[in-house]
Design a protein around this motif. Structure first.
Motif, PDB file in Angstrom:
ATOM      1  N   GLY A  58      -4.887  -2.404  -7.355  1.00 46.20           N
ATOM      2  CA  GLY A  58      -4.915  -1.057  -7.917  1.00 46.20           C
ATOM      3  C   GLY A  58      -4.211  -0.993  -9.258  1.00 46.20           C
ATOM      4  O   GLY A  58      -3.834  -2.023  -9.823  1.00 46.20           O
ATOM      5  N   MET A  59      -4.058   0.238  -9.769  1.00 46.70           N
ATOM      6  CA  MET A  59      -3.452   0.445 -11.080  1.00 46.70           C
ATOM      7  C   MET A  59      -2.137   1.202 -10.938  1.00 46.70           C
ATOM      8  O   MET A  59      -2.132   2.351 -10.473  1.00 46.70           O
ATOM      9  CB  MET A  59      -4.392   1.265 -11.975  1.00 46.70           C
ATOM     10  CG  MET A  59      -5.744   0.600 -12.216  1.00 46.70           C
ATOM     11  SD  MET A  59      -6.746   1.478 -13.471  1.00 46.70           S
ATOM     12  CE  MET A  59      -7.536   2.729 -12.449  1.00 46.70           C
ATOM     13  N   ASP A 103     -13.235  -2.590  -6.414  1.00 48.42           N
ATOM     14  CA  ASP A 103     -12.211  -2.466  -5.367  1.00 48.42           C
ATOM     15  C   ASP A 103     -12.347  -3.630  -4.378  1.00 48.42           C
ATOM     16  O   ASP A 103     -12.278  -3.445  -3.159  1.00 48.42           O
ATOM     17  CB  ASP A 103     -12.341  -1.107  -4.647  1.00 48.42           C
ATOM     18  CG  ASP A 103     -11.144  -0.811  -3.754  1.00 48.42           C
ATOM     19  OD1 ASP A 103     -10.078  -1.417  -3.960  1.00 48.42           O
ATOM     20  OD2 ASP A 103     -11.288   0.017  -2.822  1.00 48.42           O
ATOM     21  N   ASP A 104     -12.558  -4.820  -4.911  1.00 50.80           N
ATOM     22  CA  ASP A 104     -12.834  -5.999  -4.086  1.00 50.80           C
ATOM     23  C   ASP A 104     -12.425  -7.259  -4.864  1.00 50.80           C
ATOM     24  O   ASP A 104     -13.026  -7.589  -5.880  1.00 50.80           O
ATOM     25  CB  ASP A 104     -14.329  -6.027  -3.757  1.00 50.80           C
ATOM     26  CG  ASP A 104     -14.736  -7.266  -2.965  1.00 50.80           C
ATOM     27  OD1 ASP A 104     -13.868  -8.109  -2.645  1.00 50.80           O
ATOM     28  OD2 ASP A 104     -15.948  -7.384  -2.672  1.00 50.80           O
ATOM     29  N   ALA A 105     -11.413  -7.960  -4.355  1.00 56.00           N
ATOM     30  CA  ALA A 105     -10.893  -9.133  -5.058  1.00 56.00           C
ATOM     31  C   ALA A 105     -11.880 -10.299  -5.077  1.00 56.00           C
ATOM     32  O   ALA A 105     -11.688 -11.256  -5.826  1.00 56.00           O
ATOM     33  CB  ALA A 105      -9.567  -9.586  -4.431  1.00 56.00           C
ATOM     34  N   MET A 133     -10.961  -9.871 -13.909  1.00 50.47           N
ATOM     35  CA  MET A 133      -9.936  -8.985 -13.342  1.00 50.47           C
ATOM     36  C   MET A 133     -10.416  -7.540 -13.245  1.00 50.47           C
ATOM     37  O   MET A 133     -10.258  -6.890 -12.219  1.00 50.47           O
ATOM     38  CB  MET A 133      -8.676  -9.087 -14.193  1.00 50.47           C
ATOM     39  CG  MET A 133      -8.020 -10.452 -14.033  1.00 50.47           C
ATOM     40  SD  MET A 133      -6.495 -10.551 -14.979  1.00 50.47           S
ATOM     41  CE  MET A 133      -5.807 -12.064 -14.294  1.00 50.47           C
ATOM     42  N   MET A 189      -4.682  -6.610 -10.863  1.00 55.70           N
ATOM     43  CA  MET A 189      -6.124  -6.593 -11.109  1.00 55.70           C
ATOM     44  C   MET A 189      -6.804  -7.693 -10.323  1.00 55.70           C
ATOM     45  O   MET A 189      -7.813  -7.477  -9.664  1.00 55.70           O
ATOM     46  CB  MET A 189      -6.411  -6.763 -12.608  1.00 55.70           C
ATOM     47  CG  MET A 189      -6.146  -5.509 -13.422  1.00 55.70           C
ATOM     48  SD  MET A 189      -6.870  -5.598 -15.103  1.00 55.70           S
ATOM     49  CE  MET A 189      -5.513  -6.320 -15.982  1.00 55.70           C
ATOM     50  N   LYS A 190      -6.239  -8.914 -10.391  1.00 51.45           N
ATOM     51  CA  LYS A 190      -6.916 -10.066  -9.776  1.00 51.45           C
ATOM     52  C   LYS A 190      -7.046  -9.902  -8.262  1.00 51.45           C
ATOM     53  O   LYS A 190      -8.036 -10.344  -7.677  1.00 51.45           O
ATOM     54  CB  LYS A 190      -6.167 -11.358 -10.120  1.00 51.45           C
ATOM     55  CG  LYS A 190      -6.898 -12.589  -9.630  1.00 51.45           C
ATOM     56  CD  LYS A 190      -6.463 -13.853 -10.327  1.00 51.45           C
ATOM     57  CE  LYS A 190      -7.292 -15.024  -9.831  1.00 51.45           C
ATOM     58  NZ  LYS A 190      -6.552 -15.918  -8.931  1.00 51.45           N
ATOM     59  N   LEU A 191      -6.046  -9.280  -7.642  1.00 50.88           N
ATOM     60  CA  LEU A 191      -6.097  -9.070  -6.200  1.00 50.88           C
ATOM     61  C   LEU A 191      -6.688  -7.700  -5.856  1.00 50.88           C
ATOM     62  O   LEU A 191      -6.693  -7.298  -4.693  1.00 50.88           O
ATOM     63  CB  LEU A 191      -4.703  -9.241  -5.601  1.00 50.88           C
ATOM     64  CG  LEU A 191      -4.104 -10.655  -5.746  1.00 50.88           C
ATOM     65  CD1 LEU A 191      -2.615 -10.654  -5.401  1.00 50.88           C
ATOM     66  CD2 LEU A 191      -4.845 -11.656  -4.882  1.00 50.88           C
ATOM     67  N   ALA A 192      -7.198  -7.002  -6.879  1.00 58.09           N
ATOM     68  CA  ALA A 192      -7.793  -5.657  -6.693  1.00 58.09           C
ATOM     69  C   ALA A 192      -6.836  -4.725  -5.962  1.00 58.09           C
ATOM     70  O   ALA A 192      -7.249  -3.896  -5.148  1.00 58.09           O
ATOM     71  CB  ALA A 192      -9.149  -5.746  -5.982  1.00 58.09           C
ATOM     72  N   LYS A 248     -13.047  -6.896 -10.532  1.00 61.06           N
ATOM     73  CA  LYS A 248     -12.500  -6.749  -9.183  1.00 61.06           C
ATOM     74  C   LYS A 248     -11.967  -5.347  -8.959  1.00 61.06           C
ATOM     75  O   LYS A 248     -12.192  -4.729  -7.915  1.00 61.06           O
ATOM     76  CB  LYS A 248     -11.378  -7.773  -8.988  1.00 61.06           C
ATOM     77  CG  LYS A 248     -11.881  -9.204  -8.925  1.00 61.06           C
ATOM     78  CD  LYS A 248     -10.745 -10.178  -9.129  1.00 61.06           C
ATOM     79  CE  LYS A 248     -11.189 -11.621  -8.938  1.00 61.06           C
ATOM     80  NZ  LYS A 248     -12.473 -12.002  -9.506  1.00 61.06           N
ATOM     81  N   LEU A 249     -11.258  -4.847  -9.953  1.00 58.66           N
ATOM     82  CA  LEU A 249     -10.683  -3.503  -9.855  1.00 58.66           C
ATOM     83  C   LEU A 249     -11.796  -2.463  -9.742  1.00 58.66           C
ATOM     84  O   LEU A 249     -11.720  -1.544  -8.926  1.00 58.66           O
ATOM     85  CB  LEU A 249      -9.830  -3.256 -11.108  1.00 58.66           C
ATOM     86  CG  LEU A 249      -8.701  -2.248 -11.030  1.00 58.66           C
ATOM     87  CD1 LEU A 249      -7.687  -2.627  -9.970  1.00 58.66           C
ATOM     88  CD2 LEU A 249      -8.019  -2.160 -12.400  1.00 58.66           C
TER      89      LEU A 249
END
Lengths: 431, 431
Positions: free
Chosen positions: A280-281, B325-327, B318, A275-278, B321-322
């Motif tokens: 994905g899931m 789609d951008d950290a 968190m 999540m933190k680095l975006a 960001k998700l």
């Protein structure tokens, strides 16, 4: 035989029922002898668990513990920029002493949050192994290989270092340390090095651990260059065996999910980092339905920013529902299995279950807290409401590592002080 | 004038810089007099903040505190089934005493996690108001109106109750309690009742708070029946004013985002609840870019399952960001604003900032923890790594509510005991 009894607690059994019982432990073999009422009288040492939940120690399947020194150093950036602009330049400045104190800081946090075993990929592994030995924790350690920024000689040396570390430290710290060969990822290690060194790792009898399918950006280059999905590419190179395990597995397609299930290769899900680095899931519900063993990991503290597996459990339950678009997906019971036995199985350890004969790795959680009241469902509390600071005692390999929040194997105040100094010095050097 | 000084701490200022200073408070007016070094000598009472971060008290913009009694009662179900099969039947059994002890349990948790103000929608509001008065917290309270399951007489009575509560309790507890008219949502209250009672609420000078656009299932019926998006429908009924605030705002389109920004209506983002119920991802970065005031809320403990705003801050960073789609979206700084001043502004309170003249609502966070070491960035720690148990002291309206983890206004052990008994009795009745 010297024995330890955890007394008067509520014990979380492998079938996720909770029973009032004592846990009798043989400290020499580090295993559980018996779980039953009234075993206190037989033990040499006791640990009070009144009004507490006795759970298997948590298993952190993917970590970089020494990165605790970089907690909060750089946040809110995409993976690639974060690594290249902040993390790698800072890591280039880390000394052996920095790695040691960073590792000790991370291990303190693991012990204080009820984690008893972890898998770790980093460099200067002898420093990390020394910290693990002192801490009393159980770990699968490895040296992360990156070849893309090196010449051929440097690349081979890096891979050889990882193999040597894997051979040398297997069974260290009275068997608490196991190892793996750890190519960093499928895009940061050239295919020629995988083809050369993976068979050597197999010959040495060590598992292989690597980052895979973490971001969409990692998938495309492999599909473009090799015409197959990353985990097909990994399987073709012999890196998808039952003892192997991959971190992340966010962007996996159905073919890859089937491959993982057939191979018996575990996936370590890192929801907070993803999540933190975006990134994905990850399709956790789908992976579990397909029969893949899914464990949980915190990743490093720089992309999380804590190492509490209880946070990770809550994140996994919540993100798993969002990914599946189904609130019944990844329920509390699944998350508690992922936190304990599934994570252990994925990284090749026997811990993660409280039963006679199992390793005596456990955490005792204080239930006398407003946020753990009332007690409709203790499994729900473990998945959703319990926090690191609720852990009273941590026991690994039959040894008490923390008693009433007091860590017995590391000097908490001294480690924090050294970490503050090391961080200040690092920032001065990196700027 | 009696004064309190918070001494030797690092104070988080409104511009998110951190300075070494004392905080001098006038306890009679409940406001901050001065923030500067060496103010201890002038104060009647002191509170130690050495090696600690002094932050504005957290503001929980959307809660149902009494639902703490239902924590873990039912999990892992979609919103509709969860409400209809579990929560509403259990709530139908709640007595006034249950509401009181549930509220006290929730308030204990708020105080212990550094929250000093909250907005709450529930029923039996006099019980909740009594608990708030005793706790020392600040709150905007309201009675939630649901008309869809009632006949016309019952529906009108419910709406009138909400208006009467809003009038009667405004300014209660020495001004710590404010109120709102609270229609539950745009789909659970018939449009004829909104059209009749919203103008009455305006005349009474109370804001309006409701759930809006929480799930996709709530949007479609309004679009189908009225031909406009839910927040256009709300605006048409006079429910989108600067003093109003909506909870969730997950499924809002660009038209609605613009409407919110133009109206100055705040949105309370509840990331944990939205994930746990698989409701979706609110476009927090987009809302903030458009100029909408976005606060944070825990929602009730049954869909979270804790009431710690620090968990909510981490989740918001968190998930934001998700969703984007951008950290780099929803960075630590944004989340800390959302946790404090933005949440306060959204629900119409002056708190959420530490400066002379502001309400003396604050929390003191112990930094001497492994997971808050090192200290590269304290704003990052507040957003990502600090946990409820790190809060040492909680001060609201100039009064110390918790000193060194000891809650002074509620009897923690007694509340927990009563909550355990009430929960057992409730389960027996509901089955």
């Amino acid at each position: 035989m010297t024995t330890l009894s955890i007394i008067d607690g509520r014990v979380l059994r492998p079938d996720l029922t909770v029973t009032a019982a004592d846990v009798l432990i043989d400290q020499e073999s580090g295993t559980i002898l018996e779980i039953a009422p009234d075993l206190a009288g037989e033990a040499d040492e006791t640990l009070d668990a009144a009004d507490s939940l006795v759970t298997p120690g948590f298993v952190n399947g993917h970590c970089h513990v020494a990165m605790a020194l970089l907690r909060g150093y750089a946040d809110d950036k995409p993976l690639d920029a974060w690594l290249q602009e902040d993390i790698w330049p800072a890591e280039a400045e880390l000394t052996g002493d920095d790695i040691r104190v960073g590792a000790e800081l991370g291990l303190l946090e693991l012990i204080k949050s009820g984690t008893t075993a972890f898998a770790d990929m980093y460099f200067d592994v002898p420093e990390i192994a020394a910290a693990v030995e002192q801490s009393g924790l159980r770990a699968r350690l490895g040296h992360g290989v990156v070849t893309v920024v090196k010449d051929d000689e440097g690349a081979r040396e890096d891979a050889r270092t990882s193999l040597e570390i894997a051979r040398e430290y297997a069974g260290a710290a009275d068997g608490r340390i196991s190892t793996a060969f750890m190519p960093h990822s499928l895009t940061t290690v050239g295919s020629e090095y995988l083809e050369e060194f993976v068979p050597e790792a197999r010959d040495a009898g060590v598992p292989i651990h690597y980052h895979a399918n973490e971001t969409a950006d990692e998938v495309a280059p492999i599909v473009d260059e090799h015409g197959v999905r990353p985990l097909e590419y990994a399987a073709d190179r012999g890196m998808l065996e039952p003892e192997d395990f991959v971190a992340h597995g966010v962007h996996v397609d159905e073919t890859e999910i089937d491959l993982l299930a057939e191979a018996g290769t575990g996936v370590i899900h890192c929801p907070a980092s993803n999540m933190k680095l975006a990134s994905g899931m990850a399709p956790v519900e789908r992976l579990r339905e397909a029969g893949v063993t899914v464990g949980l990991g915190t990743d490093g503290a720089a992309s999380n920013n804590d190492l509490s597996m209880l946070d990770e459990a809550r994140d996994a339950a919540m993100l798993g529902k969002l990914a599946a678009d189904d609130a019944s997906a990844v329920p509390a019971e699944a998350v508690v299995d992922m936190l304990t036995r599934d994570s252990a199985a994925a990284i090749g350890l026997e811990s993660g279950r409280l039963e006679a004969g199992a390793p005596a790795d456990l955490a005792v959680i204080d239930l006398e807290k407003p946020h753990l009241t009332p007690r409709h469902d203790l499994v729900s509390h473990l998945a959703y409401a319990a926090a690191a600071a609720d852990v009273r005692h941590t026991v690994c390999d039959g040894r008490v590592l923390m008693r009433d929040r007091d860590v017995l194997t590391l000097d908490e105040a001294a480690v924090r002080e050294r970490a503050l100094e090391a961080a200040d010095s690092l920032v001065a050097r990196a700027e």
